[in-house]
Design a protein around this motif. Structure first.
Motif, mmCIF file in Angstrom:
data_model
loop_
_atom_site.group_PDB
_atom_site.id
_atom_site.type_symbol
_atom_site.label_atom_id
_atom_site.label_comp_id
_atom_site.label_asym_id
_atom_site.label_seq_id
_atom_site.Cartn_x
_atom_site.Cartn_y
_atom_site.Cartn_z
ATOM 1 N N HIS A 94 0.863 -1.184 0.000
ATOM 2 C CA HIS A 94 0.000 0.000 0.000
ATOM 3 C C HIS A 94 0.899 1.233 0.000
ATOM 4 C CE1 HIS A 94 -3.130 -2.755 1.593
ATOM 5 N NE2 HIS A 94 -3.962 -1.915 0.991
ATOM 6 N N ILE A 95 0.862 2.017 -1.052
ATOM 7 C CA ILE A 95 1.681 3.229 -1.143
ATOM 8 C C ILE A 95 1.270 4.203 -0.036
ATOM 9 C CG2 ILE A 95 2.297 5.194 -2.606
ATOM 10 C CD1 ILE A 95 1.713 3.271 -5.039
ATOM 11 N N TYR A 96 -0.029 4.418 0.105
ATOM 12 C CA TYR A 96 -0.583 5.154 1.243
ATOM 13 C C TYR A 96 -1.069 4.078 2.211
ATOM 14 C CZ TYR A 96 -0.593 9.621 -1.268
ATOM 15 O OH TYR A 96 -0.221 10.769 -1.934
ATOM 16 N N PRO A 97 -0.419 3.908 3.368
ATOM 17 C CA PRO A 97 -0.731 2.798 4.272
ATOM 18 C C PRO A 97 -2.219 2.658 4.577
ATOM 19 C CG PRO A 97 1.210 3.978 5.037
ATOM 20 C CD PRO A 97 0.630 4.785 3.908
ATOM 21 N N ALA A 98 -2.691 1.420 4.522
ATOM 22 C CA ALA A 98 -4.117 1.125 4.687
ATOM 23 C C ALA A 98 -4.666 1.575 6.038
ATOM 24 C CB ALA A 98 -4.356 -0.366 4.493
ATOM 25 N N ASP A 99 -3.885 1.463 7.081
ATOM 26 C CA ASP A 99 -4.384 1.847 8.401
ATOM 27 C C ASP A 99 -4.506 3.361 8.561
ATOM 28 O OD1 ASP A 99 -4.675 -0.784 9.175
ATOM 29 O OD2 ASP A 99 -2.677 -0.898 10.085
ATOM 30 N N ASN A 112 10.799 -4.495 2.038
ATOM 31 C CA ASN A 112 11.588 -4.176 3.230
ATOM 32 C C ASN A 112 12.258 -2.808 3.126
ATOM 33 O OD1 ASN A 112 10.874 -6.635 4.327
ATOM 34 N ND2 ASN A 112 12.772 -7.640 3.719
ATOM 35 N N LYS A 113 12.504 -2.353 1.907
ATOM 36 C CA LYS A 113 13.101 -1.023 1.695
ATOM 37 C C LYS A 113 12.055 0.090 1.758
ATOM 38 C CE LYS A 113 16.802 -2.857 -1.184
ATOM 39 N NZ LYS A 113 17.270 -3.023 -2.557
ATOM 40 N N LEU A 114 10.794 -0.259 1.547
ATOM 41 C CA LEU A 114 9.708 0.732 1.543
ATOM 42 C C LEU A 114 9.110 0.955 2.931
ATOM 43 C CD1 LEU A 114 7.808 -0.442 -1.647
ATOM 44 C CD2 LEU A 114 9.143 1.659 -1.409
ATOM 45 N N GLU A 115 9.198 -0.063 3.758
ATOM 46 C CA GLU A 115 8.486 -0.046 5.032
ATOM 47 C C GLU A 115 9.344 -0.675 6.124
ATOM 48 O OE1 GLU A 115 4.707 -2.622 6.240
ATOM 49 O OE2 GLU A 115 4.345 -1.322 4.515
ATOM 50 N N ASN A 116 9.404 -0.027 7.267
ATOM 51 C CA ASN A 116 10.093 -0.597 8.424
ATOM 52 C C ASN A 116 9.265 -1.783 8.884
ATOM 53 O OD1 ASN A 116 10.638 -1.153 11.249
ATOM 54 N ND2 ASN A 116 11.870 0.709 11.254
ATOM 55 N N ARG A 117 9.800 -2.971 8.778
ATOM 56 C CA ARG A 117 9.039 -4.181 9.052
ATOM 57 C C ARG A 117 8.705 -4.354 10.537
ATOM 58 N NH1 ARG A 117 6.322 -4.618 5.629
ATOM 59 N NH2 ARG A 117 5.905 -6.801 5.924
ATOM 60 N N THR A 118 9.405 -3.632 11.412
ATOM 61 C CA THR A 118 9.115 -3.710 12.846
ATOM 62 C C THR A 118 7.998 -2.755 13.240
ATOM 63 O OG1 THR A 118 11.433 -4.280 13.278
ATOM 64 C CG2 THR A 118 10.123 -3.546 15.150
ATOM 65 N N SER A 170 9.072 8.635 -0.334
ATOM 66 C CA SER A 170 9.335 9.189 -1.658
ATOM 67 C C SER A 170 8.339 8.636 -2.681
ATOM 68 C CB SER A 170 10.770 8.859 -2.075
ATOM 69 O OG SER A 170 11.022 9.279 -3.377
ATOM 70 N N LEU A 171 8.071 7.332 -2.613
ATOM 71 C CA LEU A 171 7.090 6.717 -3.510
ATOM 72 C C LEU A 171 5.709 7.323 -3.270
ATOM 73 C CD1 LEU A 171 6.373 4.555 -5.622
ATOM 74 C CD2 LEU A 171 6.092 2.947 -3.719
ATOM 75 N N GLN A 172 5.364 7.527 -2.021
ATOM 76 C CA GLN A 172 4.072 8.136 -1.690
ATOM 77 C C GLN A 172 4.002 9.559 -2.234
ATOM 78 O OE1 GLN A 172 2.413 7.473 2.313
ATOM 79 N NE2 GLN A 172 2.017 9.653 2.380
ATOM 80 N N ASP A 173 5.084 10.314 -2.100
ATOM 81 C CA ASP A 173 5.113 11.695 -2.593
ATOM 82 C C ASP A 173 4.945 11.767 -4.113
ATOM 83 O OD1 ASP A 173 5.497 12.535 0.022
ATOM 84 O OD2 ASP A 173 7.659 12.860 -0.215
#
Length: 98
Positions: A41-46, A67-73, A83-86
């Motif tokens: 999800h480019i714009y996080p679903a939550d 893993n590069k787009l989102e901190n998995r923790t 940047s992708l979201q922007d």
């Protein structure tokens, strides 16, 4: 919390992977070819539930790219994810030919 295990998501995930030819769109931005097995999800679903099911907000990625787009923790977007979201205009089909 978004339901990533329901049949509606499984169907949508398969649709997006097929739309993107099962290729990682992030790797493609860097001139590489990788198989995609995840839908991000480019714009996080939550945070943006109104965009959760929109094709323009979903992108096929490899696990490494995810893993590069989102901190998995924490689930927070990384600089690359932000940047992708922007670069993504809500409601605009970025897959359309230019």
């Amino acid at each position: 919390m978004f339901d990533y295990y329901g049949s509606k998501w499984k169907k949508k995930r398969k649709h997006i992977l097929k739309l993107d030819g099962y290729k990682c769109r992030v790797a493609k931005m860097y001139g590489k070819t990788e198989a995609a097995n995840t839908v991000h999800h480019i714009y996080p679903a939550d945070e943006y539930p109104e965009y959760a099911w929109c094709d323009w907000n979903l992108i096929s990625v490899s696990q490494a790219s995810h893993n590069k787009l989102e901190n998995r923790t924490t689930g927070e977007l990384t600089k690359l994810g932000q940047s992708l979201q922007d670069m993504t205009v809500p409601g605009k089909n970025w897959r359309a030919r230019k």
